[in-house]
Design a protein around this motif. Sequence first.
Motif, mmCIF file in Angstrom:
data_model
loop_
_atom_site.group_PDB
_atom_site.id
_atom_site.type_symbol
_atom_site.label_atom_id
_atom_site.label_comp_id
_atom_site.label_asym_id
_atom_site.label_seq_id
_atom_site.Cartn_x
_atom_site.Cartn_y
_atom_site.Cartn_z
ATOM 1 N N LEU A 1 68.514 29.307 -52.908
ATOM 2 C CA LEU A 1 69.482 28.210 -52.891
ATOM 3 C C LEU A 1 69.582 27.421 -54.191
ATOM 4 C CD1 LEU A 1 70.170 27.366 -49.411
ATOM 5 C CD2 LEU A 1 71.927 28.898 -50.747
ATOM 6 N N VAL A 2 68.292 26.725 -54.737
ATOM 7 C CA VAL A 2 68.192 25.929 -55.663
ATOM 8 C C VAL A 2 68.250 26.810 -56.818
ATOM 9 C CG1 VAL A 2 67.076 24.336 -56.713
ATOM 10 C CG2 VAL A 2 66.984 24.251 -54.109
ATOM 11 N N SER A 3 67.583 27.942 -57.040
ATOM 12 C CA SER A 3 67.547 28.732 -58.211
ATOM 13 C C SER A 3 69.114 29.213 -58.576
ATOM 14 C CB SER A 3 66.603 29.739 -57.806
ATOM 15 O OG SER A 3 66.623 30.801 -59.073
ATOM 16 N N LEU A 4 69.534 29.639 -57.345
ATOM 17 C CA LEU A 4 71.124 30.333 -57.495
ATOM 18 C C LEU A 4 71.919 29.039 -58.143
ATOM 19 C CD1 LEU A 4 72.710 32.786 -57.243
ATOM 20 C CD2 LEU A 4 73.148 32.170 -55.150
ATOM 21 N N GLY A 5 71.847 27.846 -57.608
ATOM 22 C CA GLY A 5 72.757 26.849 -57.888
ATOM 23 C C GLY A 5 72.480 26.696 -59.479
ATOM 24 N N VAL A 6 71.289 26.409 -59.868
ATOM 25 C CA VAL A 6 70.743 26.002 -61.191
ATOM 26 C C VAL A 6 71.209 27.109 -62.211
ATOM 27 C CG1 VAL A 6 68.817 25.770 -62.877
ATOM 28 C CG2 VAL A 6 68.865 24.770 -60.445
ATOM 29 N N THR A 7 71.382 28.404 -61.750
ATOM 30 C CA THR A 7 71.830 29.421 -62.622
ATOM 31 C C THR A 7 73.337 29.324 -62.913
ATOM 32 O OG1 THR A 7 70.214 30.997 -61.738
ATOM 33 C CG2 THR A 7 72.165 31.829 -62.823
ATOM 34 N N PHE A 8 74.002 28.860 -62.113
ATOM 35 C CA PHE A 8 75.332 28.746 -62.232
ATOM 36 C C PHE A 8 75.913 27.311 -62.938
ATOM 37 C CE2 PHE A 8 75.751 31.909 -58.870
ATOM 38 C CZ PHE A 8 76.894 32.645 -59.229
ATOM 39 N N LEU A 9 74.979 26.462 -62.694
ATOM 40 C CA LEU A 9 75.015 25.301 -63.545
ATOM 41 C C LEU A 9 74.712 25.482 -65.053
ATOM 42 C CD1 LEU A 9 73.440 22.525 -61.153
ATOM 43 C CD2 LEU A 9 75.942 22.524 -61.903
ATOM 44 N N HIS A 10 73.692 26.297 -65.310
ATOM 45 C CA HIS A 10 73.318 26.561 -66.700
ATOM 46 C C HIS A 10 74.662 27.300 -67.177
ATOM 47 C CE1 HIS A 10 69.456 25.134 -66.836
ATOM 48 N NE2 HIS A 10 68.782 26.186 -66.331
ATOM 49 N N MET A 11 75.172 28.150 -66.571
ATOM 50 C CA MET A 11 76.165 29.037 -67.277
ATOM 51 C C MET A 11 77.463 28.449 -67.387
ATOM 52 S SD MET A 11 74.818 31.783 -67.569
ATOM 53 C CE MET A 11 76.374 32.636 -68.348
ATOM 54 N N ASN A 12 77.639 26.939 -66.792
ATOM 55 C CA ASN A 12 78.726 26.520 -67.030
ATOM 56 C C ASN A 12 78.659 25.164 -67.950
ATOM 57 O OD1 ASN A 12 81.192 27.607 -65.251
ATOM 58 N ND2 ASN A 12 79.197 27.635 -63.923
ATOM 59 N N GLN A 13 77.296 24.685 -68.209
ATOM 60 C CA GLN A 13 77.200 23.200 -69.048
ATOM 61 C C GLN A 13 77.182 23.531 -70.253
ATOM 62 O OE1 GLN A 13 72.753 22.694 -67.777
ATOM 63 N NE2 GLN A 13 73.068 21.839 -69.519
ATOM 64 N N GLY A 14 76.566 24.765 -70.974
ATOM 65 C CA GLY A 14 76.631 24.814 -72.173
ATOM 66 C C GLY A 14 75.189 24.290 -72.846
ATOM 67 N N VAL A 15 75.281 24.295 -74.086
ATOM 68 C CA VAL A 15 73.896 23.782 -74.978
ATOM 69 C C VAL A 15 74.497 23.191 -76.024
ATOM 70 C CG1 VAL A 15 72.027 25.144 -73.689
ATOM 71 C CG2 VAL A 15 73.127 26.202 -75.659
#
Length: 243
Positions: A155-169
């Motif tokens: 659950l944590v890993s999946l949530g972080v993956t989606f946050l990564h995809m939406n936050q940008g760098v």
Amino acid sequence: MRKRIYRDFPLFTAYQVWIFALAMGSTVASARLANDAYNRLFFISSVVDALFLFVILVEMSMSVLKPVRAMLPRWTIVAVAAALGAVAVAVWRIASPPGAGKLSSMSQHIIHLDITMSVLRIAFFVTLAALSQLLCLGWRDRVVQISTGLGFFSLVSLGVTFLHMNQGVGAVHLNELYHVLDRVVVCAYIASMLYWGVCFARDVRERQEFTPQMQKFIEALAQNARSTQLAMRSTDAKRGESY
């Protein structure tokens, strides 16, 4: 206690060794390898990790079926692996978060692997929890404890993956946040390991038999499978005689 864990779940135990080796190897590789070489190595390790987790789910499924294994055909493990594989393929086809198309092909495959295996582990945990009464499983059963830890981490890993995809760098604060989220995933797995350590330190209860309803259902499936197999053999034999 450790011997019992290794005997009942050898693949899960080996995975803990793999995780430790992977963490140490990644630390060394990130410092000594060029970015392209490190990315290729990370992709290979992601594939191995996904395969490792897949066979662990098969191992856990066979542990769940242990009370009725005597009445099941020998190829049950193949059927279990095929069923999990079918679910994984279905998840893979839809595991494409927003923004993934902008990444390199290798990065897209890594994200697909991460999402697919996370969803598969979560689905396994939810299914196990939903059928716990019929399967006579409780929180003191090892397979439930392992599934709970993997489910939380997923659950944590999946949530972080989606946050990564939406936050940008790009900006400094975004890059820092990106790495902070990566550390959250690491902390989640450490938390799962601590949970397993506490659970495994306690005595495990003797595995209970399935409920009569579930035993009858499994027995009916096993009989139908044997009947189908015998019918197919008979058909093949007749065809051989006709030739």
